[in-house]
Design a protein around this motif. Structure first.
Motif, PDB file in Angstrom:
ATOM      1  N   ILE A 143       0.830  -1.212   0.000  1.00 39.27           N
ATOM      2  CA  ILE A 143       0.000   0.000   0.000  1.00 39.27           C
ATOM      3  C   ILE A 143       0.864   1.261   0.000  1.00 39.27           C
ATOM      4  O   ILE A 143       0.393   2.332  -0.388  1.00 39.27           O
ATOM      5  N   LYS A 144       2.133   1.132   0.383  1.00 33.02           N
ATOM      6  CA  LYS A 144       3.040   2.284   0.470  1.00 33.02           C
ATOM      7  C   LYS A 144       2.463   3.300   1.457  1.00 33.02           C
ATOM      8  O   LYS A 144       1.991   4.395   1.088  1.00 33.02           O
ATOM      9  N   ALA A 145       2.472   2.936   2.723  1.00 31.57           N
ATOM     10  CA  ALA A 145       1.761   3.662   3.775  1.00 31.57           C
ATOM     11  C   ALA A 145       2.023   5.169   3.776  1.00 31.57           C
ATOM     12  O   ALA A 145       1.110   5.969   4.003  1.00 31.57           O
ATOM     13  N   LYS A 146       3.242   5.581   3.497  1.00 29.72           N
ATOM     14  CA  LYS A 146       3.598   6.997   3.579  1.00 29.72           C
ATOM     15  C   LYS A 146       2.848   7.832   2.527  1.00 29.72           C
ATOM     16  O   LYS A 146       2.558   9.012   2.760  1.00 29.72           O
ATOM     17  N   LEU A 147       2.486   7.189   1.406  1.00 22.60           N
ATOM     18  CA  LEU A 147       1.740   7.905   0.377  1.00 22.60           C
ATOM     19  C   LEU A 147       0.296   8.141   0.789  1.00 22.60           C
ATOM     20  O   LEU A 147      -0.355   9.084   0.333  1.00 22.60           O
ATOM     21  N   VAL A 148      -0.209   7.262   1.651  1.00 20.22           N
ATOM     22  CA  VAL A 148      -1.610   7.356   2.104  1.00 20.22           C
ATOM     23  C   VAL A 148      -1.734   8.237   3.333  1.00 20.22           C
ATOM     24  O   VAL A 148      -2.694   9.006   3.486  1.00 20.22           O
ATOM     25  N   ASP A 149      -0.729   8.118   4.220  1.00 20.28           N
ATOM     26  CA  ASP A 149      -0.802   8.803   5.515  1.00 20.28           C
ATOM     27  C   ASP A 149       0.515   9.523   5.766  1.00 20.28           C
ATOM     28  O   ASP A 149       1.555   8.896   6.011  1.00 20.28           O
ATOM     29  N   ALA A 150       0.481  10.819   5.716  1.00 20.65           N
ATOM     30  CA  ALA A 150       1.707  11.615   5.900  1.00 20.65           C
ATOM     31  C   ALA A 150       2.283  11.454   7.308  1.00 20.65           C
ATOM     32  O   ALA A 150       3.473  11.701   7.538  1.00 20.65           O
ATOM     33  N   ASP A 151       1.437  11.045   8.264  1.00 19.51           N
ATOM     34  CA  ASP A 151       1.898  10.901   9.652  1.00 19.51           C
ATOM     35  C   ASP A 151       2.445   9.492   9.946  1.00 19.51           C
ATOM     36  O   ASP A 151       2.767   9.171  11.091  1.00 19.51           O
ATOM     37  N   TRP A 152       2.496   8.664   8.914  1.00 21.68           N
ATOM     38  CA  TRP A 152       2.979   7.286   9.121  1.00 21.68           C
ATOM     39  C   TRP A 152       4.477   7.302   9.468  1.00 21.68           C
ATOM     40  O   TRP A 152       5.288   7.870   8.757  1.00 21.68           O
ATOM     41  N   LYS A 153       4.835   6.669  10.599  1.00 23.81           N
ATOM     42  CA  LYS A 153       6.227   6.659  11.051  1.00 23.81           C
ATOM     43  C   LYS A 153       6.707   5.211  11.154  1.00 23.81           C
ATOM     44  O   LYS A 153       6.461   4.530  12.157  1.00 23.81           O
ATOM     45  N   SER A 154       7.363   4.755  10.123  1.00 20.09           N
ATOM     46  CA  SER A 154       7.795   3.347  10.032  1.00 20.09           C
ATOM     47  C   SER A 154       8.724   2.955  11.179  1.00 20.09           C
ATOM     48  O   SER A 154       8.600   1.881  11.773  1.00 20.09           O
ATOM     49  N   ARG A 155       9.676   3.828  11.503  1.00 18.34           N
ATOM     50  CA  ARG A 155      10.651   3.497  12.541  1.00 18.34           C
ATOM     51  C   ARG A 155       9.971   3.303  13.894  1.00 18.34           C
ATOM     52  O   ARG A 155      10.262   2.360  14.621  1.00 18.34           O
ATOM     53  N   ALA A 156       9.044   4.192  14.217  1.00 14.59           N
ATOM     54  CA  ALA A 156       8.339   4.096  15.501  1.00 14.59           C
ATOM     55  C   ALA A 156       7.489   2.829  15.564  1.00 14.59           C
ATOM     56  O   ALA A 156       7.425   2.139  16.593  1.00 14.59           O
ATOM     57  N   ILE A 157       6.838   2.504  14.436  1.00 16.68           N
ATOM     58  CA  ILE A 157       5.999   1.300  14.387  1.00 16.68           C
ATOM     59  C   ILE A 157       6.862   0.044  14.520  1.00 16.68           C
ATOM     60  O   ILE A 157       6.505  -0.899  15.236  1.00 16.68           O
ATOM     61  N   ASN A 158       8.005   0.024  13.845  1.00 13.86           N
ATOM     62  CA  ASN A 158       8.908  -1.133  13.955  1.00 13.86           C
ATOM     63  C   ASN A 158       9.397  -1.320  15.392  1.00 13.86           C
ATOM     64  O   ASN A 158       9.556  -2.447  15.868  1.00 13.86           O
ATOM     65  N   LYS A 159       9.626  -0.206  16.072  1.00 10.82           N
ATOM     66  CA  LYS A 159      10.041  -0.282  17.479  1.00 10.82           C
ATOM     67  C   LYS A 159       8.922  -0.900  18.327  1.00 10.82           C
ATOM     68  O   LYS A 159       9.167  -1.730  19.216  1.00 10.82           O
ATOM     69  N   GLN A 160       7.659  -0.479  18.036  1.00  6.37           N
ATOM     70  CA  GLN A 160       6.513  -1.039  18.758  1.00  6.37           C
ATOM     71  C   GLN A 160       6.352  -2.542  18.473  1.00  6.37           C
ATOM     72  O   GLN A 160       6.058  -3.321  19.376  1.00  6.37           O
ATOM     73  N   LEU A 161       6.566  -2.923  17.214  1.00  3.80           N
ATOM     74  CA  LEU A 161       6.452  -4.341  16.845  1.00  3.80           C
ATOM     75  C   LEU A 161       7.544  -5.178  17.522  1.00  3.80           C
ATOM     76  O   LEU A 161       7.306  -6.317  17.939  1.00  3.80           O
ATOM     77  N   LYS A 162       8.725  -4.602  17.640  1.00  2.00           N
ATOM     78  CA  LYS A 162       9.827  -5.292  18.307  1.00  2.00           C
ATOM     79  C   LYS A 162       9.492  -5.507  19.786  1.00  2.00           C
ATOM     80  O   LYS A 162       9.732  -6.578  20.348  1.00  2.00           O
ATOM     81  N   GLU A 163       8.923  -4.478  20.392  1.00  2.00           N
ATOM     82  CA  GLU A 163       8.518  -4.591  21.802  1.00  2.00           C
ATOM     83  C   GLU A 163       7.407  -5.627  21.956  1.00  2.00           C
ATOM     84  O   GLU A 163       7.400  -6.428  22.893  1.00  2.00           O
ATOM     85  N   LEU A 164       6.450  -5.633  21.010  1.00  2.00           N
ATOM     86  CA  LEU A 164       5.364  -6.617  21.042  1.00  2.00           C
ATOM     87  C   LEU A 164       5.926  -8.041  20.921  1.00  2.00           C
ATOM     88  O   LEU A 164       5.472  -8.952  21.608  1.00  2.00           O
ATOM     89  N   ASN A 165       6.919  -8.212  20.064  1.00  2.00           N
ATOM     90  CA  ASN A 165       7.540  -9.532  19.896  1.00  2.00           C
ATOM     91  C   ASN A 165       8.155 -10.010  21.206  1.00  2.00           C
ATOM     92  O   ASN A 165       8.023 -11.180  21.587  1.00  2.00           O
ATOM     93  N   SER A 166       8.826  -9.097  21.912  1.00  2.00           N
ATOM     94  CA  SER A 166       9.428  -9.449  23.201  1.00  2.00           C
ATOM     95  C   SER A 166       8.362  -9.860  24.210  1.00  2.00           C
ATOM     96  O   SER A 166       8.503 -10.858  24.918  1.00  2.00           O
ATOM     97  N   ARG A 167       7.266  -9.108  24.248  1.00  2.00           N
ATOM     98  CA  ARG A 167       6.198  -9.413  25.202  1.00  2.00           C
ATOM     99  C   ARG A 167       5.414 -10.663  24.783  1.00  2.00           C
ATOM    100  O   ARG A 167       4.915 -11.399  25.636  1.00  2.00           O
TER     101      ARG A 167
END
Length: 700
Positions: A571-595
């Motif tokens: 979908i190319k998220a950044k083209l749809v949502d200017a507020d999309w922050k890939s780095r922050a989301i990846n950090k959240q996913l990494k934390e979710l993986n740990s939990r």
């Protein structure tokens, strides 16, 4: 503090990497490295004890008495002269010869302690100065600053094991796998008097005895006296350092036990433990034929007047060292339990004493340098009269855990469960019930941790769901996203909603079931066999839900990961949502993986201990000993005579009936596959290095 396993692994990898980049072999390297661990431990112990001594030093006229060597002796610690302290070595000027400095440190310790004279390694001139500097830094690891002697003892044992795996000396035969030593110690329970190991290697039998005594609230140096014999001076040094690292005392003599009895302990030992060298030939029959330690005579003798196989010499020695109530446990080649000729005659005589107690078959791959199976033999001269003509046969070949592709061992629970069989055999039902009670306590401990780890998973999970919800409204209105991707995205969101709902329902149901189970536990208790059986029965459907929830946690994480990957790539998220922050989301996913990992691990822990309970209760439902097809049988002498006096458990216990495996553990199978793959990759890497070296030597 970090987990001890990770410290061991990190230190080993750092030290071994330095070796790999030097010209030294593991045989040259291992003793000096163990010497550095010894110095590091001695320094930690010195600092701790010094602080304790200073608090109690008397003073006169405002002047406090100086600390002496004797102050340290009273606290089972080594007094270290300044140049023998680890911080002194670390802080040496860069241009100082560190090899010489370490040698001087070893000399200073030996100067103060006669027992260590000639024991500590001093071949540090084989190292380049830079390599020694880096090695000292490896063992100056911050995680070691506050650890106690037990941790250093474990690190020392871990390094011995790793060097044994490399075949560092005598093909690694100085090291007996810890699992086998623990099984011997658990079975004979050396808790008093004289403990002898006439083939003591690196002293593992003594160390595990001390751990056993610690667990039972006893101090090894007060409860027992250790005696050992070993024919190799280098291995004796390993053993004496091992004892010192663990704060233990022992009398270890250099001797060939086939011909010498340096400690003169015939008939005096309370306990004898050993892993002697198997199948030794060419023992001079003339030298041993009148040895008082051979009450059953010689086994087979060749025309050249040599004993064909030394196994039954060892077995006679172990028997003869025992006093009239003594127990012995030792490792022996699996061939020995059924060998014929002179071996059979000696074996028959040993069996007829009524003092053979237990035989345990162990599958291959328990040794680090040999793949052969073995057996554990146990004598007990204090057996009850009604049991004297019986031997407990345990076939443990199907009980093991994979450590690496080529090395197996027993898990702590497997060891306990096997030991529980010997308790029931000895009529110690209360110990068996206490073990199951302990497993229930561990179940409760993990259950109490579940709300916390599962809530943490939900806390990490919910914001990511919310982020997708916000994003979805933009996707449906976006002209940048084609219809096929919109449909695919809708399907993924629906999949997430279904999975989330299922997870929440199972979680809520499980928590209600666990509350009811704990109420039942409070009502019934877990002290009696009947209450334990009832609790297990109630827990059966709960166990199913635990498995279900563990899978749902894992699935929810994977579905969410796949959805975010789809959003990023398709979908190319950044083209749809200017507020999309890939780095922050990846950090959240990494934390979710740990939990997620924490949650599934805690859920698996509950079922793991329930499986241990089920293993024991399914075999011994009345908390009484009984024969189990394929596992254990109590055999009398008449039956052994019919089997040509064989002591091979496999001949008696039969084959376990085939069962449907309701406890199939996919993660365990995957772990075994990963171990196999890692082993093959490591071997391929090692072969590549050898090939590369060969090319260099050929000038290619």
């Amino acid at each position: 503090m970090e987990n001890i396993e990770s410290i061991e692994k990190r230190l080993w990898e750092a030290a071994d990497d330095l070796r790999a980049n030097s010209k030294l072999t593991s045989t040259e390297y291992y003793m000096p490295v163990l010497g550095l661990i010894f110095l590091r431990h001695a320094f930690n112990r010195y600092l701790k004890v010094e602080a304790e001594i200073k608090k109690s030093l008397p003073s006169r006229g405002g002047v406090t008495r100086q600390i002496t060597r004797e102050d340290f002796l009273s606290k089972n610690a080594l007094f270290l002269q300044e140049n023998a302290r680890f911080d002194y070595l670390i802080n040496l000027p860069e241009d100082r010869d560190r090899g010489q400095a370490i040698i001087e440190a070893m000399d200073a310790i030996e100067e103060d302690y006669d027992d260590l004279k000639g024991v500590l390694p001093k071949d540090y001139h084989i190292f380049e100065n830079d390599l020694l500097t880096r090695l000292l830094k490896v063992f100056n690891d911050e995680a070691l600053n506050e650890v106690n002697g037990d941790v250093f003892g474990r690190i020392y044992e871990y390094f011995i094991m790793k060097f044994a795996l490399q075949g560092a000396q005598d093909n690694g035969e100085f090291f007996t796998p810890v699992s086998l030593v623990q099984m011997i110690v658990n079975t004979i329970e050396p808790d008093h008097g004289i403990v002898l190991d006439p083939a003591c290697g690196s002293g593992g039998m003594f160390v595990q005895t001390s751990h056993f005594l610690d667990e039972h609230g006893q101090n090894a140096n007060s409860a027992v006296t250790f005696y050992g014999q070993e024919k190799t001076s280098t291995t004796i040094r390993l053993a004496k350092m091992n004892l010192a690292v663990h704060g233990l005392e022992g009398k270890i003599a250099e001797a060939n036990t086939f011909y010498e009895d340096q400690h003169e302990l015939l008939g005096k030992c309370n306990f004898v433990m050993a892993n002697p060298p198997f199948n030794v030939d060419k023992v001079d029959a003339e030298k041993v034929k009148t040895d008082p330690r051979l009450p059953f005579g010689l086994p087979g003798v060749s025309k050249s007047n040599e004993v064909n196989n030394g196994n039954y010499l060892w077995m006679s020695y172990f028997y003869s060292y025992l006093n009239d109530k003594g127990r012995s446990g030792f490792v022996m080649s699996s061939q020995a339990s059924s060998s014929g000729g002179g071996d059979r005659d000696v074996r028959r005589k040993i069996i007829e004493t009524g003092h053979v107690d237990i035989m345990i078959s162990i599958r291959g791959n328990f040794f680090y340098t040999r793949t052969v199976p073995c057996e554990l033999w146990f004598y007990d001269k204090g057996k009850p009269k009604h049991m004297k003509n019986k031997v407990l046969m345990i076939d443990a070949k199907n009980i093991y855990r994979k450590v690496t592709r080529k090395v197996f061992d027993f898990s702590p629970e497997q060891l306990k469960n096997l030991t529980a069989i010997t308790w029931l055999y000895r009529g110690q039902e209360e110990r068996y019930l206490n073990l199951i009670k302990d497993y229930f306590n561990k179940v409760i401990f993990s259950i109490k941790a579940l709300p916390s780890v599962l809530n943490e998973f939900e806390i990490s999970y919910s914001p990511l769901i919310s982020r997708l919800s916000t994003f979805s409204s933009l996707v449906y209105d976006s002209k940048e996203v084609d219809d096929s991707n919109k449909i695919a995205f809708t399907n993924k969101i629906e999949e997430i909603n279904i999975a989330t709902k299922a997870f929440k329902e199972t979680y809520a149901k499980l928590m209600q079931e666990l509350v009811k189970w704990e109420e039942k536990l409070g009502e019934l208790g877990s002290d009696t066999n009947s209450s334990q059986l009832k609790l297990s029965k109630i827990m059966e459907p709960i166990s199913v839900d635990i498995k279900k929830l563990s899978k749902q946690v894992d699935d929810n994480y994977k579905i969410l990961m796949r959805t975010f990957e789809f959003v990023e790539k398709e979908i190319k998220a950044k083209l749809v949502d200017a507020d999309w922050k890939s780095r922050a989301i990846n950090k959240q996913l990494k934390e979710l993986n740990s939990r997620k990992s924490n949650s599934t691990e805690e859920l698996k822990q509950v079922n793991y201990f329930l499986r241990q309970i089920n293993w024991l209760q399914s075999k011994f439902p009345n908390a009484k000993y009984q024969d189990i097809e394929g596992l254990v049988k109590l055999v009398d002498q008449l039956e052994m005579e019919k089997q040509d006096w064989s002591l091979n458990p496999g001949r008696y216990v039969g084959v376990a009936p085939e069962q449907v495996d309701d406890e199939f553990d996919f993660d365990e199978v995957m772990n075994d596959i990963h171990l196999e793959l890692k082993g093959l990759n490591d071997e391929a890497e090692e072969l590549a290095k050898i090939i590369q070296l060969n090319f260099k030597e050929l000038g290619l």
